[in-house]
Design a protein around this motif. Structure first.
Motif, PDB file in Angstrom:
ATOM      1  N   ASP A 135       0.837  -1.210   0.000  1.00  0.00           N
ATOM      2  CA  ASP A 135       0.000   0.000   0.000  1.00  0.00           C
ATOM      3  C   ASP A 135       0.869   1.257   0.000  1.00  0.00           C
ATOM      4  OD1 ASP A 135      -2.259  -1.528   0.013  1.00  0.00           O
ATOM      5  OD2 ASP A 135      -2.724  -1.263   2.137  1.00  0.00           O
ATOM      6  N   LEU A 136       1.957   1.195   0.764  1.00  0.00           N
ATOM      7  CA  LEU A 136       2.873   2.337   0.830  1.00  0.00           C
ATOM      8  C   LEU A 136       3.442   2.641  -0.553  1.00  0.00           C
ATOM      9  CD1 LEU A 136       4.572   4.411   2.462  1.00  0.00           C
ATOM     10  CD2 LEU A 136       6.280   2.598   2.762  1.00  0.00           C
ATOM     11  N   LYS A 137       3.871   1.596  -1.262  1.00  0.00           N
ATOM     12  CA  LYS A 137       4.452   1.790  -2.589  1.00  0.00           C
ATOM     13  C   LYS A 137       3.453   2.451  -3.536  1.00  0.00           C
ATOM     14  CE  LYS A 137       7.638  -2.146  -2.320  1.00  0.00           C
ATOM     15  NZ  LYS A 137       7.915  -3.522  -2.815  1.00  0.00           N
ATOM     16  N   VAL A 138       2.195   1.996  -3.496  1.00  0.00           N
ATOM     17  CA  VAL A 138       1.172   2.558  -4.380  1.00  0.00           C
ATOM     18  C   VAL A 138       0.913   4.019  -4.042  1.00  0.00           C
ATOM     19  CG1 VAL A 138      -1.274   2.441  -5.012  1.00  0.00           C
ATOM     20  CG2 VAL A 138       0.064   0.336  -4.829  1.00  0.00           C
ATOM     21  N   ARG A 139       0.765   4.322  -2.759  1.00  0.00           N
ATOM     22  CA  ARG A 139       0.456   5.690  -2.338  1.00  0.00           C
ATOM     23  C   ARG A 139       1.621   6.636  -2.612  1.00  0.00           C
ATOM     24  NH1 ARG A 139      -3.842   6.193   1.504  1.00  0.00           N
ATOM     25  NH2 ARG A 139      -4.939   4.220   1.784  1.00  0.00           N
ATOM     26  N   VAL A 140       2.836   6.169  -2.362  1.00  0.00           N
ATOM     27  CA  VAL A 140       4.005   7.017  -2.610  1.00  0.00           C
ATOM     28  C   VAL A 140       4.173   7.268  -4.110  1.00  0.00           C
ATOM     29  CG1 VAL A 140       6.526   7.090  -2.490  1.00  0.00           C
ATOM     30  CG2 VAL A 140       5.216   6.387  -0.487  1.00  0.00           C
ATOM     31  N   ALA A 141       3.911   6.237  -4.923  1.00  0.00           N
ATOM     32  CA  ALA A 141       4.016   6.403  -6.376  1.00  0.00           C
ATOM     33  C   ALA A 141       3.014   7.438  -6.881  1.00  0.00           C
ATOM     34  CB  ALA A 141       3.793   5.065  -7.073  1.00  0.00           C
ATOM     35  N   GLU A 142       1.800   7.396  -6.346  1.00  0.00           N
ATOM     36  CA  GLU A 142       0.771   8.372  -6.749  1.00  0.00           C
ATOM     37  C   GLU A 142       1.191   9.789  -6.356  1.00  0.00           C
ATOM     38  OE1 GLU A 142      -4.085   9.018  -6.266  1.00  0.00           O
ATOM     39  OE2 GLU A 142      -2.982   7.748  -4.837  1.00  0.00           O
ATOM     40  N   TYR A 143       1.696   9.916  -5.142  1.00  0.00           N
ATOM     41  CA  TYR A 143       2.139  11.230  -4.659  1.00  0.00           C
ATOM     42  C   TYR A 143       3.336  11.730  -5.463  1.00  0.00           C
ATOM     43  CZ  TYR A 143       4.389  14.586  -1.493  1.00  0.00           C
ATOM     44  OH  TYR A 143       5.000  15.699  -0.971  1.00  0.00           O
ATOM     45  N   ASN A 144       4.306  10.843  -5.723  1.00  0.00           N
ATOM     46  CA  ASN A 144       5.496  11.249  -6.465  1.00  0.00           C
ATOM     47  C   ASN A 144       5.182  11.604  -7.918  1.00  0.00           C
ATOM     48  OD1 ASN A 144       7.230  11.039  -4.300  1.00  0.00           O
ATOM     49  ND2 ASN A 144       7.848   8.942  -4.763  1.00  0.00           N
ATOM     50  N   ASN A 145       4.157  10.974  -8.477  1.00  0.00           N
ATOM     51  CA  ASN A 145       3.754  11.290  -9.842  1.00  0.00           C
ATOM     52  C   ASN A 145       3.291  12.743  -9.944  1.00  0.00           C
ATOM     53  OD1 ASN A 145       2.964  10.767 -12.624  1.00  0.00           O
ATOM     54  ND2 ASN A 145       0.866  10.758 -11.878  1.00  0.00           N
ATOM     55  N   VAL A 146       2.479  13.169  -8.985  1.00  0.00           N
ATOM     56  CA  VAL A 146       2.012  14.563  -8.971  1.00  0.00           C
ATOM     57  C   VAL A 146       3.185  15.507  -8.708  1.00  0.00           C
ATOM     58  CG1 VAL A 146       0.547  16.231  -7.744  1.00  0.00           C
ATOM     59  CG2 VAL A 146      -0.336  13.950  -8.289  1.00  0.00           C
ATOM     60  N   ARG A 147       4.074  15.118  -7.794  1.00  0.00           N
ATOM     61  CA  ARG A 147       5.250  15.952  -7.523  1.00  0.00           C
ATOM     62  C   ARG A 147       6.117  16.108  -8.770  1.00  0.00           C
ATOM     63  NH1 ARG A 147       9.064  14.562  -2.899  1.00  0.00           N
ATOM     64  NH2 ARG A 147       9.819  16.636  -3.442  1.00  0.00           N
ATOM     65  N   SER A 148       6.274  15.024  -9.512  1.00  0.00           N
ATOM     66  CA  SER A 148       7.091  15.071 -10.731  1.00  0.00           C
ATOM     67  C   SER A 148       6.486  16.027 -11.754  1.00  0.00           C
ATOM     68  CB  SER A 148       7.224  13.675 -11.341  1.00  0.00           C
ATOM     69  OG  SER A 148       7.915  12.808 -10.466  1.00  0.00           O
ATOM     70  N   GLN A 149       5.149  15.969 -11.879  1.00  0.00           N
ATOM     71  CA  GLN A 149       4.484  16.885 -12.812  1.00  0.00           C
ATOM     72  C   GLN A 149       4.688  18.337 -12.378  1.00  0.00           C
ATOM     73  OE1 GLN A 149       0.386  15.777 -14.082  1.00  0.00           O
ATOM     74  NE2 GLN A 149       0.717  13.889 -12.928  1.00  0.00           N
ATOM     75  N   LEU A 150       4.582  18.574 -11.076  1.00  0.00           N
ATOM     76  CA  LEU A 150       4.786  19.940 -10.567  1.00  0.00           C
ATOM     77  C   LEU A 150       6.231  20.379 -10.763  1.00  0.00           C
ATOM     78  CD1 LEU A 150       2.853  20.504  -7.218  1.00  0.00           C
ATOM     79  CD2 LEU A 150       2.851  21.945  -9.253  1.00  0.00           C
ATOM     80  N   ASN A 151       7.157  19.485 -10.503  1.00  0.00           N
ATOM     81  CA  ASN A 151       8.566  19.824 -10.674  1.00  0.00           C
ATOM     82  C   ASN A 151       8.877  20.157 -12.129  1.00  0.00           C
ATOM     83  OD1 ASN A 151       9.163  19.474  -7.973  1.00  0.00           O
ATOM     84  ND2 ASN A 151       9.791  17.339  -8.207  1.00  0.00           N
ATOM     85  N   ALA A 152       8.242  19.406 -13.047  1.00  0.00           N
ATOM     86  CA  ALA A 152       8.457  19.677 -14.469  1.00  0.00           C
ATOM     87  C   ALA A 152       7.947  21.070 -14.829  1.00  0.00           C
ATOM     88  CB  ALA A 152       7.749  18.617 -15.309  1.00  0.00           C
ATOM     89  N   ILE A 153       6.792  21.430 -14.288  1.00  0.00           N
ATOM     90  CA  ILE A 153       6.240  22.771 -14.540  1.00  0.00           C
ATOM     91  C   ILE A 153       7.140  23.836 -13.927  1.00  0.00           C
ATOM     92  CG2 ILE A 153       4.327  24.329 -13.982  1.00  0.00           C
ATOM     93  CD1 ILE A 153       2.450  21.955 -14.255  1.00  0.00           C
TER      94      ILE A 153
END
Length: 375
Positions: A135-153
């Motif tokens: 569950d941790l891996k799934v939740r962290v991946a979801e959170y990191n995906n949004v962070r990556s998009q923000l970092n790209a912007i």
């Protein structure tokens, strides 16, 4: 809060109460600064010697897994709170600080019935912790995906002129777009600005004289406009590249700019929502995994004590937290409470590797001992 604890069991030749009193007296007299607590290990189901030996082979590996997930969640909590600029809150198990939960440990019969075989209890803990890790891996991946998009912007907003979004730097009045004319945006190395200004009018035909205007400058580049006829735009781009000038594609659109702004706001809101949700989940899950880990430690100390001291179960389990300077003295106290025959047996070099096969640590003692690192 101490960070490192020893879980120890001592053979109780007479009674657990007697050895406890002797240990308390010795610690008070020779290492009074060492916290000492009883570790309440229940009477578990021993099973056969073969099953106990088989289980002991997996104890260290299983302990490393459960401990690893515990630390993984704790580090995730620290990372999330660091991002928000707040101090890490005290980690708890059912509202009890983790160190207090360890030092006042009480077996949860409802979760782990003591009549269950030891292997079943260990497997239940392993499955429970493995599910939380997934569950941790799934939740962290979801959170990191949004962070990556923000970092790209953010990189596009704050990077160099060669890569950043130019929409905030170019005003409508800076650009000429008509049936025959077009304004291009040139990214010019700072050291080449004189070269640009002296050559842009001759890079191709039909460039509007003195049409270049500097809009922005960063540490590496300057951003210039240039206006020319549409039909020579491609020729101009080729000639500019050959001289080291980058022509950035750009289309001014109020609608597109507003859409990008809304996307950024949505991602920022999503990130904060996911961060808050993940942090709350980590707090809860840390308590669950830490509790499972302490129950595993109780199984481990029980199994190792039976293998070390034999049947019927007659030993005292304790938790200590000596300072580094007191470790040698505390080890001496613990050894002194073991009978001399047992002591000399376990100090034998020939038997030094035997305890490792019974789930022990690299350093062997005439008593069961392993270390719990909370942080």
């Amino acid at each position: 809060m101490a960070n490192r604890y020893w879980v120890v069991s001592l053979p109780a030749q007479t009674s657990a109460s007697s050895i406890w009193n002797r240990l308390q007296e010795s610690i008070s007299k020779h290492s009074f600064d060492t916290p000492l607590y009883r570790f309440n290990t229940p009477d578990l189901r021993v099973g056969t010697l073969d099953s106990l030996l088989s289980l002991s082979d997996d104890l260290i590996k299983s302990n490393s897994f459960v401990e690893g997930v515990t630390h993984k969640i704790r580090r995730q909590i620290e990372d999330l709170e660091k991002l928000s600029g707040v101090d890490t809150n005290a980690l708890t198990v059912d509202g009890i600080p983790v160190d207090s939960y360890l030092t006042r440990f009480s077996w949860d019969e409802a979760k782990y019935p003591t009549m269950s075989p030891l292997r079943e209890i260990v497997d239940t803990i392993h499955v429970q912790v493995a599910k939380i890790e997934d569950d941790l891996k799934v939740r962290v991946a979801e959170y990191n995906n949004v962070r990556s998009q923000l970092n790209a912007i953010n990189r596009k907003q704050s990077g160099s002129l060669a890569v950043r979004d130019l929409s905030n730097l170019v005003k409508p009045e800076d650009v000429v777009i008509s049936e025959h004319l077009v304004t291009l945006l040139a990214v010019v190395p700072k050291y080449s600005q004189k070269d640009w200004l002296s050559s842009y009018e001759t890079l191709t035909t039909y460039v509007v004289p003195r049409s270049s205007k500097k809009l922005h400058e960063d540490n590496e580049y300057a951003l210039y406009t240039v206006t020319l006829f549409v039909r020579v735009a491609e020729n101009f781009k080729i000639s500019a590249r050959e001289k080291g000038f980058q022509i950035r594609d750009f289309e001014h659109s109020t609608e597109a700019q507003e859409s990008r702004k809304q996307d950024l706001e949505r991602l920022m809101q999503d990130q904060e929502t996911l961060r808050s949700s993940l942090l709350q989940w980590c707090y809860t899950s840390y308590g669950e995994v830490f509790s499972a880990w302490m129950h595993f430690c109780a199984v481990r100390v029980f199994a190792e004590s039976i293998l070390r001291y034999g049947l019927p179960p007659n030993f005292l389990s304790v938790v200590l937290s000596p300072s580094v300077k007191s470790e040698k003295k505390v080890r001496s106290i613990l050894e002194g409470l073991c009978d001399s025959t047992n002591s000399s047996y376990w100090k034998s070099e020939d038997e030094a590797g035997a305890m490792a096969g019974l789930g022990g640590e690299a350093d062997t003692y005439p008593y069961v001992s392993f270390t719990i690192n909370i942080t």
